[in-house]
Design a protein around this motif. Sequence first.
Motif, PDB file in Angstrom:
ATOM      1  N   VAL A   1       0.857   0.166  -5.986  1.00  0.00           N
ATOM      2  CA  VAL A   1       2.419   0.135  -6.755  1.00  0.00           C
ATOM      3  C   VAL A   1       3.372   1.498  -6.369  1.00  0.00           C
ATOM      4  O   VAL A   1       4.341   1.374  -5.909  1.00  0.00           O
ATOM      5  N   ALA A   2       2.604   2.597  -6.336  1.00  0.00           N
ATOM      6  CA  ALA A   2       3.189   3.916  -6.540  1.00  0.00           C
ATOM      7  C   ALA A   2       4.238   4.112  -5.325  1.00  0.00           C
ATOM      8  O   ALA A   2       5.410   4.284  -5.436  1.00  0.00           O
ATOM      9  N   PRO A   3       3.463   3.871  -4.097  1.00  0.00           N
ATOM     10  CA  PRO A   3       4.618   4.396  -3.055  1.00  0.00           C
ATOM     11  C   PRO A   3       5.421   3.474  -2.787  1.00  0.00           C
ATOM     12  O   PRO A   3       6.927   3.693  -2.441  1.00  0.00           O
ATOM     13  N   LYS A   4       5.380   2.080  -3.201  1.00  0.00           N
ATOM     14  CA  LYS A   4       6.460   1.028  -3.237  1.00  0.00           C
ATOM     15  C   LYS A   4       7.673   1.452  -4.049  1.00  0.00           C
ATOM     16  O   LYS A   4       8.696   1.157  -3.898  1.00  0.00           O
ATOM     17  N   MET A   5       7.353   1.870  -5.181  1.00  0.00           N
ATOM     18  CA  MET A   5       8.158   2.206  -6.347  1.00  0.00           C
ATOM     19  C   MET A   5       9.110   3.432  -5.875  1.00  0.00           C
ATOM     20  O   MET A   5      10.180   3.425  -5.857  1.00  0.00           O
ATOM     21  N   ARG A   6       8.319   4.383  -5.285  1.00  0.00           N
ATOM     22  CA  ARG A   6       9.090   5.529  -4.679  1.00  0.00           C
ATOM     23  C   ARG A   6      10.150   5.303  -3.508  1.00  0.00           C
ATOM     24  O   ARG A   6      10.935   5.909  -3.403  1.00  0.00           O
ATOM     25  N   ALA A   7       9.404   4.120  -2.657  1.00  0.00           N
ATOM     26  CA  ALA A   7      10.407   3.831  -1.638  1.00  0.00           C
ATOM     27  C   ALA A   7      11.766   3.072  -2.220  1.00  0.00           C
ATOM     28  O   ALA A   7      12.732   3.278  -1.525  1.00  0.00           O
ATOM     29  N   LEU A   8      11.420   2.180  -3.356  1.00  0.00           N
ATOM     30  CA  LEU A   8      12.693   1.354  -3.622  1.00  0.00           C
ATOM     31  C   LEU A   8      13.427   2.237  -4.506  1.00  0.00           C
ATOM     32  O   LEU A   8      14.656   1.964  -4.606  1.00  0.00           O
TER      33      LEU A   8
END
Length: 252
Positions: A211-218
Amino acid sequence: MLVIDAFFYPEATKALMAEIRRLTPKPIRYVINTHYHADHTGGDQVLRDAGAVIVAHKNVRGWVRVNNINLFGDRITPEIRARIEALPLPDLVTDHDLTVWLGSRKVVVRTVLGHTGGDLIVAVPDAKVLFTGDMLWRKVPPNLIDGSVKEWLATDAPFAAMAKTRFVPGHGEVASARDVQDFRAYLIDLRRLVGEGRQAKLEGDTLVKFVAPKMRALHPDWTISDRAIAAEVKYMAAELAGTKQRPVPRPD
Ligand SMILES: [Zn+2]
């Protein structure tokens, strides 16, 4: 005068009082706690000593000295524990909306659902200002430890359409309806991604890493610490699994 929330350290509350005194000699009659968390109630005694009545949701009396210990988890120190156990209890509690008149100025205190189970927000209609407490965070991840993301999104939905209102969030700079939309998008993305990870049978650290990298990218303009996102994923997963622990109202 009415103050909304009291910081964690009494020194910060004293600095706030000094700032108030630069603006007006009027008495501070109320402090409204938007919820029990110690970063909103820690300086209450300073304001009470100055003559303020502490106003809170009725559940706060049962939680402010007990549940704040859980909030610190393994970061608690003997000094912080002693401070929490000595926090003043609210003087005036409610589970209904209240109207406070400060002279000719109307202040509306509303009970809402989402952050802790004992949440208030405060509206100043003539100024078009809404103090949201932790129902709104601006560009920093919200603490979901006691929350229901489902309730939270429902409470914040009408705020997102209030284009002329200025919002004072619990954390982060003064905000607009656009910031409310951004915050809701953050929660919706978190819920969707944690849901997708759970469907793929991910859990614990593996789910966080998904989840973490996707949240940071979004949300590239948000400041998302490793600690915060790990906690958010854990609490979101528990809510989706139906195992989320929330504070339980205590008898008076
Ligand atoms: Zn909070």
